[in-house]
Design a protein around this motif. Structure first.
Motif, PDB file in Angstrom:
ATOM      1  N   ALA A 132       0.866  -1.278  -0.020  1.00 47.68           N
ATOM      2  CA  ALA A 132       0.010   0.088  -0.035  1.00 47.68           C
ATOM      3  C   ALA A 132       1.005   1.233  -0.038  1.00 47.68           C
ATOM      4  CB  ALA A 132      -0.978   0.070   1.280  1.00 47.68           C
ATOM      5  N   VAL A 133       0.687   2.236  -0.961  1.00 46.90           N
ATOM      6  CA  VAL A 133       1.211   3.374  -0.961  1.00 46.90           C
ATOM      7  C   VAL A 133       0.571   4.482  -0.102  1.00 46.90           C
ATOM      8  CG1 VAL A 133       2.092   5.149  -2.644  1.00 46.90           C
ATOM      9  CG2 VAL A 133       1.775   2.656  -3.385  1.00 46.90           C
ATOM     10  N   GLU A 134       1.394   4.977   0.883  1.00 50.43           N
ATOM     11  CA  GLU A 134       1.180   6.199   1.761  1.00 50.43           C
ATOM     12  C   GLU A 134       0.892   7.391   1.375  1.00 50.43           C
ATOM     13  OE1 GLU A 134       3.133   5.853   5.414  1.00 50.43           O
ATOM     14  OE2 GLU A 134       2.048   3.975   6.273  1.00 50.43           O
ATOM     15  N   ASP A 135      -0.215   8.162   1.577  1.00 50.83           N
ATOM     16  CA  ASP A 135      -0.364   9.289   0.939  1.00 50.83           C
ATOM     17  C   ASP A 135       0.535  10.556   1.525  1.00 50.83           C
ATOM     18  OD1 ASP A 135      -1.795  11.298  -0.902  1.00 50.83           O
ATOM     19  OD2 ASP A 135      -2.570  12.101   0.704  1.00 50.83           O
ATOM     20  N   GLU A 136       0.955  11.262   0.677  1.00 50.82           N
ATOM     21  CA  GLU A 136       1.942  12.357   0.961  1.00 50.82           C
ATOM     22  C   GLU A 136       1.106  13.646   0.485  1.00 50.82           C
ATOM     23  OE1 GLU A 136       5.622  13.347  -0.661  1.00 50.82           O
ATOM     24  OE2 GLU A 136       6.476  12.974   1.259  1.00 50.82           O
ATOM     25  N   ASN A 137       1.389  14.953   1.182  1.00 53.95           N
ATOM     26  CA  ASN A 137       0.523  16.003   0.752  1.00 53.95           C
ATOM     27  C   ASN A 137       1.513  16.574  -0.441  1.00 53.95           C
ATOM     28  OD1 ASN A 137      -1.096  18.204   0.214  1.00 53.95           O
ATOM     29  ND2 ASN A 137      -0.443  18.994   2.077  1.00 53.95           N
ATOM     30  N   ASP A 138       1.329  16.143  -1.610  1.00 57.68           N
ATOM     31  CA  ASP A 138       2.336  16.552  -2.643  1.00 57.68           C
ATOM     32  C   ASP A 138       1.591  17.224  -3.844  1.00 57.68           C
ATOM     33  OD1 ASP A 138       1.053  14.153  -3.434  1.00 57.68           O
ATOM     34  OD2 ASP A 138       2.694  13.238  -4.300  1.00 57.68           O
ATOM     35  N   ASN A 139       0.152  17.282  -3.658  1.00 58.41           N
ATOM     36  CA  ASN A 139      -0.531  18.199  -4.807  1.00 58.41           C
ATOM     37  C   ASN A 139      -1.302  19.168  -4.168  1.00 58.41           C
ATOM     38  OD1 ASN A 139      -0.776  15.999  -7.070  1.00 58.41           O
ATOM     39  ND2 ASN A 139      -0.873  14.785  -5.509  1.00 58.41           N
ATOM     40  N   PRO A 140      -1.377  20.233  -4.890  1.00 61.85           N
ATOM     41  CA  PRO A 140      -2.006  21.586  -4.464  1.00 61.85           C
ATOM     42  C   PRO A 140      -3.338  21.485  -4.936  1.00 61.85           C
ATOM     43  CG  PRO A 140      -0.763  22.096  -6.454  1.00 61.85           C
ATOM     44  CD  PRO A 140      -0.545  20.413  -6.077  1.00 61.85           C
ATOM     45  N   GLY A 162     -22.147  33.484  -6.672  1.00 61.39           N
ATOM     46  CA  GLY A 162     -21.647  32.089  -7.317  1.00 61.39           C
ATOM     47  C   GLY A 162     -20.703  31.239  -6.395  1.00 61.39           C
ATOM     48  N   ARG A 163     -20.128  30.231  -7.133  1.00 64.11           N
ATOM     49  CA  ARG A 163     -19.378  29.371  -6.296  1.00 64.11           C
ATOM     50  C   ARG A 163     -18.417  28.718  -7.072  1.00 64.11           C
ATOM     51  NH1 ARG A 163     -21.907  23.696  -3.602  1.00 64.11           N
ATOM     52  NH2 ARG A 163     -19.726  23.193  -2.351  1.00 64.11           N
ATOM     53  N   VAL A 164     -16.948  28.580  -6.514  1.00 61.16           N
ATOM     54  CA  VAL A 164     -16.025  27.922  -6.973  1.00 61.16           C
ATOM     55  C   VAL A 164     -15.747  26.490  -6.433  1.00 61.16           C
ATOM     56  CG1 VAL A 164     -15.079  30.305  -7.798  1.00 61.16           C
ATOM     57  CG2 VAL A 164     -14.430  29.232  -5.522  1.00 61.16           C
ATOM     58  N   THR A 165     -15.124  25.881  -7.005  1.00 67.98           N
ATOM     59  CA  THR A 165     -14.704  24.467  -6.610  1.00 67.98           C
ATOM     60  C   THR A 165     -13.356  24.056  -6.911  1.00 67.98           C
ATOM     61  OG1 THR A 165     -17.190  23.812  -6.844  1.00 67.98           O
ATOM     62  CG2 THR A 165     -15.289  21.928  -6.603  1.00 67.98           C
ATOM     63  N   ALA A 166     -12.466  23.748  -6.043  1.00 67.77           N
ATOM     64  CA  ALA A 166     -11.212  23.078  -6.314  1.00 67.77           C
ATOM     65  C   ALA A 166     -11.231  21.618  -5.930  1.00 67.77           C
ATOM     66  CB  ALA A 166     -10.164  23.838  -5.688  1.00 67.77           C
ATOM     67  N   THR A 167     -10.220  20.897  -6.632  1.00 68.01           N
ATOM     68  CA  THR A 167     -10.024  19.480  -6.264  1.00 68.01           C
ATOM     69  C   THR A 167      -8.819  19.257  -5.845  1.00 68.01           C
ATOM     70  OG1 THR A 167      -9.631  19.021  -8.510  1.00 68.01           O
ATOM     71  CG2 THR A 167     -12.005  18.742  -7.823  1.00 68.01           C
ATOM     72  N   ASP A 168      -8.306  18.394  -5.126  1.00 70.31           N
ATOM     73  CA  ASP A 168      -7.000  17.698  -4.707  1.00 70.31           C
ATOM     74  C   ASP A 168      -6.808  16.488  -5.101  1.00 70.31           C
ATOM     75  OD1 ASP A 168      -4.518  17.223  -3.277  1.00 70.31           O
ATOM     76  OD2 ASP A 168      -5.078  19.039  -2.381  1.00 70.31           O
ATOM     77  N   ALA A 169      -5.684  16.274  -5.845  1.00 69.00           N
ATOM     78  CA  ALA A 169      -5.207  14.672  -6.235  1.00 69.00           C
ATOM     79  C   ALA A 169      -5.080  13.849  -4.979  1.00 69.00           C
ATOM     80  CB  ALA A 169      -4.453  14.909  -7.239  1.00 69.00           C
ATOM     81  N   ASP A 170      -4.745  14.355  -3.880  1.00 73.28           N
ATOM     82  CA  ASP A 170      -4.279  13.582  -2.715  1.00 73.28           C
ATOM     83  C   ASP A 170      -5.300  12.587  -2.204  1.00 73.28           C
ATOM     84  OD1 ASP A 170      -1.516  14.356  -2.477  1.00 73.28           O
ATOM     85  OD2 ASP A 170      -1.976  16.357  -1.853  1.00 73.28           O
ATOM     86  N   LYS A 171      -5.202  11.995  -1.353  1.00 74.15           N
ATOM     87  CA  LYS A 171      -6.115  10.831  -0.896  1.00 74.15           C
ATOM     88  C   LYS A 171      -7.420  11.601  -0.364  1.00 74.15           C
ATOM     89  CE  LYS A 171      -6.312   6.347   1.591  1.00 74.15           C
ATOM     90  NZ  LYS A 171      -5.855   5.638   2.445  1.00 74.15           N
ATOM     91  N   THR A 172      -8.510  11.315  -0.650  1.00 78.32           N
ATOM     92  CA  THR A 172      -9.930  11.742  -0.287  1.00 78.32           C
ATOM     93  C   THR A 172     -10.005  11.420   1.053  1.00 78.32           C
ATOM     94  OG1 THR A 172     -10.727  11.604  -2.511  1.00 78.32           O
ATOM     95  CG2 THR A 172     -12.432  11.804  -0.887  1.00 78.32           C
ATOM     96  N   GLY A 173     -10.701  12.416   1.764  1.00 81.08           N
ATOM     97  CA  GLY A 173     -11.075  12.055   3.306  1.00 81.08           C
ATOM     98  C   GLY A 173      -9.998  12.392   4.143  1.00 81.08           C
ATOM     99  N   ASN A 175      -6.752  15.230   5.574  1.00 80.35           N
ATOM    100  CA  ASN A 175      -6.361  16.530   5.745  1.00 80.35           C
ATOM    101  C   ASN A 175      -5.827  16.962   4.601  1.00 80.35           C
ATOM    102  OD1 ASN A 175      -7.219  18.495   7.471  1.00 80.35           O
ATOM    103  ND2 ASN A 175      -4.872  18.720   8.218  1.00 80.35           N
ATOM    104  N   HIS A 176      -5.322  16.188   3.741  1.00 82.34           N
ATOM    105  CA  HIS A 176      -4.452  16.595   2.477  1.00 82.34           C
ATOM    106  C   HIS A 176      -5.352  17.142   1.438  1.00 82.34           C
ATOM    107  CE1 HIS A 176      -1.143  13.554   3.731  1.00 82.34           C
ATOM    108  NE2 HIS A 176      -0.863  14.681   4.350  1.00 82.34           N
ATOM    109  N   THR A 177      -6.606  16.808   1.451  1.00 80.86           N
ATOM    110  CA  THR A 177      -7.748  17.258   0.596  1.00 80.86           C
ATOM    111  C   THR A 177      -8.694  18.046   1.088  1.00 80.86           C
ATOM    112  OG1 THR A 177      -8.908  15.333   0.851  1.00 80.86           O
ATOM    113  CG2 THR A 177      -7.275  15.284  -0.937  1.00 80.86           C
ATOM    114  N   ARG A 178      -8.323  18.524   2.432  1.00 76.74           N
ATOM    115  CA  ARG A 178      -9.586  19.459   2.976  1.00 76.74           C
ATOM    116  C   ARG A 178      -9.067  20.800   2.625  1.00 76.74           C
ATOM    117  NH1 ARG A 178     -10.380  21.861   8.065  1.00 76.74           N
ATOM    118  NH2 ARG A 178      -8.345  20.739   9.078  1.00 76.74           N
ATOM    119  N   ILE A 179     -10.012  21.458   1.697  1.00 76.80           N
ATOM    120  CA  ILE A 179      -9.585  22.902   1.288  1.00 76.80           C
ATOM    121  C   ILE A 179     -10.232  23.941   1.728  1.00 76.80           C
ATOM    122  CG2 ILE A 179      -9.385  24.380  -0.910  1.00 76.80           C
ATOM    123  CD1 ILE A 179      -9.422  21.509  -2.630  1.00 76.80           C
TER     124      ILE A 179
END
Length: 557
Positions: A132-140, A162-173, A175-179
């Motif tokens: 298993a590859v552990e996630d690292e916060n390596d994506n903005p 209006g509303r803007v939306t950003a996504t993060d390629a790190d692991k969902t769920g 803190n790396h993807t909490r924007i």
């Protein structure tokens, strides 16, 4: 995450033994039984970590290597399938990583370990190993292109833009993807932040009720997204959104002048008189900008109209009926302008049907005198005549109807006269003097009369070229004489010998007082003894009967 290695023993009795090793030797044995097989625990590996600088990450071996020389191999994605040779095993069963792992490309690898004899035959059953590859916060955070947002100018604070939306390629769920969202820049900016953004949702709202499209019709907002929930160490990404301000009717239309003047020629129509240029700061070519005009005074006769040119938004004043210099050489109009849309706030102002009137504008129209030629004044001349030949003998002048100069009012000169409409050919017109004579005795009972009046026309023709024509109307009011005898509607009626009542109706074409009431007499004296007269309507009794409608009943005595 453990940095040690795994040792996996492939038993001859179809069991698998896995021991946790250090970088070079086993430090203990950890076994978990699942049904009849020993299951190898998942090994966690770091992404972006260079394991090529370290020793093996796992070890597999078979009990058969005590008696035979064995050859080990790995199967699966990452070994003999793409990405090929990312994981390799040496001759003694040590497993190595030959590349940098990227969780965003693949977050786990499941490999199959095999042991074979020199002749290629399988020495042991396969063993399954999972990394298993552990996630690292390596994506903005990355922003998706945002469609333009729209909001009405002067919207109250808290209005959703209006509303803007950003996504993060790190692991969902994680803190790396909490924007967390924030507004990094507002363009243009004049010392006042007009918008704010919800940190969690990316929803953008109006901050103050000061948006004014006439100052700036749009804004570009640069939005920053920071992962790790906005932590200072989080990675950031930027996106932009265009905010367009929608127009409301918050500007009063006005004209470029306070007063207007123009001139028109009399006796012409359907011409453009002048144009009104409209000043309105609202958005061009929408209902908040489009003008409507109204003439509120001075146009009681409907001589003028005003419309809007859709291309220029100008008011076009039109002359729709001829004006008369002699009647009114100067015309004063009051004109108002408004918008098609009602004004913001609902106050219609002075503009009439639309909204946002800017007051009444004065328009002075000078009527230019034009040589008018001859006219008949009045246009209709009543002439009393009688159907009694003694009162109106033929060829007697019954009237003179001369045309007048339209400018001076004096008798017209250089004209001749002729007869126009004369349905029963009653009249003769003197071409020099405009004397009117009868060539036929008037008949009040003629079908050409309307309510006792016979209408004919006299024409005035100028002697210049081209000739100008004026028309006057003669209204001959025919007086009645008693020139018609009463007649019975049914002069002959047949009845049986036993008939006791007979209704008689008579009529007279003359008018009052030469028609009704009618008198009925018995010619035969014998009939007077057998019959009597009874009225069926107003009846004046005497030795004979009188009835205004000429309707009686003869009844047997």
């Amino acid at each position: 995450m453990s940095t040690g290695s795994q040792s996996c023993v492939m038993g001859s009795s179809a069991t698998t033994l896995c021991g946790s090793l250090g970088d070079s030797s086993a430090s203990g044995t950890q076994l978990r039984r699942q049904k009849r097989d020993w299951v190898v625990p998942t090994t966690n590996l770091k992404e972006n970590y260079d394991y090529r600088k370290h020793s093996y990450i796992a070890k597999i071996r078979s009990d058969m290597d005590k008696k035979h020389k064995l050859h080990y191999s790995l199967l699966g994605h990452g070994a003999n399938k793409d990405p090929i040779n990312l994981f390799v095993v040496d001759t003694i069963g040590l497993v190595y990583v030959r590349g940098i792992l990227d969780r965003e490309k693949q977050e786990s690898y499941t490999l199959i370990g095999l042991a074979r004899f020199d002749n290629g035959s399988i020495a042991e059953e396969k063993i399954e190993i999972t990394f298993a590859v552990e996630d690292e916060n390596d994506n903005p955070p990355v922003f998706a292109p945002a469609p333009p947002a729209e909001v009405y100018e002067s919207s109250p604070a808290g209005t959703l833009v209006g509303r803007v939306t950003a996504t993060d390629a790190d692991k969902t769920g994680t803190n790396h993807t909490r924007i967390a969202y924030s507004i990094a820049k507002q363009e243009p900016f004049h010392g006042e932040h007009l918008f704010y953004i919800d940190k969690t949702t990316g929803s953008i709202y109006v901050k103050e009720e000061t948006l004014d499209r006439e100052k700036h019709s749009s804004y570009i907002l640069t939005i920053k997204g920071t992962d790790m929930g906005g932590d200072p160490g989080g990675k950031t990404g930027n996106g932009t959104i265009l905010v367009k301000l929608l127009d409301i009717n918050d500007n009063t239309p006005s004209l470029d002048k306070d007063e207007y003047s123009a001139s028109i020629k009399e006796n012409i129509a359907n011409v453009e008189v002048l144009r009104f240029k409209v000043l309105d700061a609202d958005e061009d070519y929408n209902i908040n900008w489009m003008a409507v005009f109204n003439i509120v005074s001075g146009n009681e006769e409907g001589i003028f109209s005003v419309r809007t040119d859709p291309k220029t938004n100008e008011g076009v004043l039109m002359l729709v009926k001829p004006a008369d210099f002699e009647e009114n050489p100067n015309i004063q109009l009051g004109v108002v302008v408004a918008n098609v849309a009602p004004p913001a706030g609902g106050d219609g102002g002075d503009g009439g049907p639309g909204g946002g009137g800017g007051g009444v504008y004065s328009v002075t129209i000078a009527v230019l005198n034009e040589p008018e030629g001859a006219v008949f004044r009045p246009p209709v001349k009543p002439v009393p005549v009688s159907e009694n030949p003694k009162d109106n003998p033929k060829n007697k002048v019954i009237t003179v109807f001369r045309a007048s100069d339209g400018d001076t009012g004096e008798p017209a000169e250089n004209v001749r006269y002729a007869k126009g409409y004369d349905p029963d050919n009653w009249l003769v017109i003197n071409p020099e003097t405009a004397e009117v004579r009868l060539q036929k005795t008037p008949d009040r009972e003629s079908p050409f009369l309307v309510n006792g009046t016979y209408y004919a026309e006299i024409l005035s023709l100028s002697n210049d070229m081209p000739s100008k024509t004026a028309t006057g109307t003669l209204a001959l009011q025919v007086g009645d004489t008693n020139d018609n005898c009463p007649t019975l509607i049914d002069p002959i009626q047949k009845h049986c010998s036993y008939t006791e009542v007979v209704n008689i109706i008579a009529e007279d074409e003359d008018g009052d007082p030469n028609s009704a009431p009618l008198t009925f007499n018995f010619v035969d004296e014998k009939s007077m003894k057998k019959w009597r007269v009874e009225p069926l309507n107003d009846w004046v009794p005497s030795h004979s009967s009188v009835t205004p409608l000429g309707e009686v009943a003869f009844m047997m005595n």
